[in-house]
Write a protein that holds these residues in place. Structure first.
Motif, PDB file in Angstrom:
ATOM      1  N   ARG A  34       0.830  -0.743  -0.200  1.00 41.50           N
ATOM      2  CA  ARG A  34       0.011   0.229  -0.138  1.00 41.50           C
ATOM      3  C   ARG A  34       0.943   1.418   0.128  1.00 41.50           C
ATOM      4  NH1 ARG A  34      -2.871   3.609   3.631  1.00 41.50           N
ATOM      5  NH2 ARG A  34      -4.478   4.154   2.346  1.00 41.50           N
ATOM      6  N   ARG A  35       1.784   0.990   0.659  1.00 37.13           N
ATOM      7  CA  ARG A  35       3.186   2.788   0.934  1.00 37.13           C
ATOM      8  C   ARG A  35       3.495   2.607  -0.423  1.00 37.13           C
ATOM      9  NH1 ARG A  35       7.366   2.383   5.086  1.00 37.13           N
ATOM     10  NH2 ARG A  35       8.226   0.859   3.742  1.00 37.13           N
ATOM     11  N   PRO A 385      -6.178   4.271  -1.933  1.00 36.08           N
ATOM     12  CA  PRO A 385      -5.372   4.011  -0.939  1.00 36.08           C
ATOM     13  C   PRO A 385      -6.847   2.959  -0.084  1.00 36.08           C
ATOM     14  CG  PRO A 385      -5.683   6.198  -0.630  1.00 36.08           C
ATOM     15  CD  PRO A 385      -5.635   5.969  -2.215  1.00 36.08           C
ATOM     16  N   VAL A 388      -6.960  -0.240  -2.233  1.00 39.11           N
ATOM     17  CA  VAL A 388      -5.405  -1.146  -2.727  1.00 39.11           C
ATOM     18  C   VAL A 388      -5.398  -2.151  -2.807  1.00 39.11           C
ATOM     19  CG1 VAL A 388      -3.804   0.404  -0.941  1.00 39.11           C
ATOM     20  CG2 VAL A 388      -3.135   0.121  -3.842  1.00 39.11           C
ATOM     21  N   THR A 389      -5.362  -2.563  -1.730  1.00 41.90           N
ATOM     22  CA  THR A 389      -5.332  -3.719  -1.043  1.00 41.90           C
ATOM     23  C   THR A 389      -6.364  -4.894  -0.800  1.00 41.90           C
ATOM     24  OG1 THR A 389      -5.956  -3.092   1.071  1.00 41.90           O
ATOM     25  CG2 THR A 389      -3.585  -2.968   0.719  1.00 41.90           C
TER      26      THR A 389
END
Length: 555
Positions: A34-35, A385, A388-389
């Motif tokens: 994610r980062r 964000p 995204v995961t």
């Protein structure tokens, strides 16, 4: 140590260690993923946007008044919308039936060893009790694959446990020596541990990559167990590793850890190769992300439940493998039947826009919406964000692990055209279409959004939590009013939406639309806001019906 004890102990140890490690490493890797994605999103692609999407020109002609309609009532479908909605219901029912039949066969196969080893023939009551216990993973899979609302999930689970209770009452009535405690213990004995361990990699936050990480962890932990066993049984190898440890200044515990790590790494190479094969199978449409998750779930139950059978004789440990193979064959045949019924018409496409700050609310919306819509067509979205995961696909995660995340991003118009041309619009073997996620830079997301909006069949924009801080949403609203027929757009709002500000901005943006906008030709232009005052799963059918109606009435 006899063979049965060794097999059951080793397999149980591998599973019990691999599952928690899967949860820990999945959370850690997804945080890094994610980062990395967010950092890449904030960068620039080095290419300016085409001029036509930079902003809308003010119309030279007076636009008709815009009506803003707050929808709260249910919708009745007609024509193609009704047919399409019914078709998705039928498709989900068939999918549930396929998994249900596979679950029945699986439960029967797992029941047979107990019937054989217990002696006394094949009494029906005993078979029914064993069957209902081993049917539990099938129930979970049917709910995950086919249930579209919280009501359906509750109905299936309640029905199962009522059936368990009914069979339990019959067993106690026919066998006075049996007790409620004994029956409850047997159910937990068969299902408790795998059910709890499933939570370690089926949590909402990690389930997108849980099966992949679990595959690698099982391979690595197996390697650690194998190497320590080999070294422990060979005096020569034990002395060799001890000598290496002494040379490095290590004590007994660090040497033991070193042996485990070496075995983990050696078998981890095989695990990485296996991940590559899974990624290849996904890319070539031999499996869907959903079937990958469900296969991992069923394999976990098969391993655990066959371990319990091994105490009746080590050969019974293969019962789970046989049951799993039969499950795969039945689902493969069933999927063929499902895909043969899919219409040859071009699949419908949905563009999902939302306020990125929604977080878990976005995940729940996506889960609710995707289960039914992906039976009819694909979903396009711009990576953010919030999801995204949750929406990461196997090959995307493997690209990140391999250091190739950058090639997923759209840096310029030519890359966007390539991604649009390669957009996956075909169903997977289980009849489920895919989510096409577009990774954009800070200077390319507007270009991408404009193209997707102009090419999709319907747009859903989730404006829950919308406020003055969401300037990016204002640009998207302007593009929708300018380039997309209002009949094809549905906005979702709730009590967290600043409705006064939203209506003010819609009216302001409406006055700025250019004369080329298709909406200026509408006699009574109207923006539809669907007010959701309860949890999304409770209004799942209402939401999807509205989208189906918008998708087909604009044709």
């Amino acid at each position: 140590m006899d063979l049965t004890t060794a097999l059951t102990g080793v397999l149980l140890f591998i599973i019990l260690v691999s599952a928690p490690l899967t949860m820990i490493f999945s959370v850690f890797l997804l945080l890094l993923y994610r980062r990395a994605v967010i950092r890449s999103m904030r960068g620039n692609g080095g290419s300016s946007m085409p001029g036509e999407v930079a902003g809308a020109k003010v119309s030279a002609q007076e636009s008709p008044p815009l009506r803003i309609s707050m929808i709260k009532d249910t919708v009745l479908l007609h024509g193609r919308a009704e047919s399409a909605f019914d078709a998705t219901s039928v498709s989900l029912q068939r999918l549930g039936l396929v998994y249900g039949v596979a679950g029945v066969v699986y439960a029967l196969v797992l029941s047979l060893p107990w019937m054989i080893t217990a002696g006394g023939g094949f009494p029906l009551v005993r078979l029914l009790w064993l069957f209902v216990c081993y049917a539990w993973p099938g129930v979970i899979v049917v709910v995950m694959a086919a249930a579209t609302s919280s009501g359906q999930k509750q109905f299936i689970f309640t029905g199962y446990f009522l059936f368990v209770a009914l069979i339990g009452v019959v067993v106690i009535a026919r066998n006075p020596d049996s007790s409620v405690g004994q029956l409850f213990f047997f159910w937990l004995f068969a299902n408790g541990a795998p059910t709890l361990l499933l939570a370690t990699y089926f949590l909402r936050r990690i389930r997108a990559v849980g099966p992949l990480v679990l595959t690698f962890m099982v391979a690595g932990v197996t390697g650690a167990v194998v190497l320590t066993t080999i070294v422990g049984s060979s005096e020569t190898m034990l002395r060799a590793f001890t000598g290496i440890g002494v040379f490095l200044g290590l004590g007994a515990t660090p040497i033991y850890v070193m042996i485990n790590l070496l075995g983990f790494l050696l078998f981890g190479v095989f695990g990485w190769w296996l991940l590559g094969r899974l990624g290849y199978a996904y890319r070539t449409k031999r499996m869907s992300d959903q079937s990958l998750n469900l296969d991992a779930l069923w394999m976990m139950f098969a391993l655990f439940q066959s371990i319990t059978l091994a105490f009746e004789g080590w050969v019974w440990i293969f019962t789970g493998l046989v049951a799993y193979i039969l499950y795969k064959q039945i689902t493969r045949i069933g999927f063929t039947r499902i895909t043969s019924q899919i219409s040859s018409d071009k699949p419908s496409s949905l563009l999902l826009l939302r306020v990125f700050a929604l977080g878990r609310k976005s995940e729940r919306m996506f889960d609710t919406l995707s289960k039914r819509w992906l039976r009819m067509g694909n979903i396009d979205l711009i990576a953010g964000p919030d999801l995204v995961t949750s929406t990461v696909e196997p090959h995307e995660f493997l690209d990140y692990m391999g250091g190739h995340l950058s090639r997923s991003f759209i840096d310029n118009p030519s890359v966007l055209e390539q991604r649009l041309a390669l957009r996956d619009c075909l169903p997977d073997p289980d009849g489920r279409y895919r989510v096409n996620e577009f990774f954009c830079r800070n200077d390319t997301w507007q270009m991408c959004m404009s193209r997707l909006a102009s090419e999709c069949d319907v747009v859903l924009m989730d404006l829950r939590s919308f406020s003055r801080q969401n300037q990016g949403c204002l640009w998207e609203l302007e593009q929708l009013l300018t380039n997309v027929l209002l009949d094809r757009v549905l906005f979702v709002v709730d009590e967290t939406t600043d409705n006064g500000f939203l209506e003010q901005q819609l009216q302001r943006l409406w006055k700025r639309i250019p004369g080329s906008s298709p909406n200026l030709g509408l006699a009574k232009p109207q923006v539809n806001l669907l007010s959701v005052q309860t949890s999304i799963p409770k209004v799942a059918d209402q939401l999807t019906k509205r989208l189906f109606e918008a998708c087909f009435q604009a044709e």
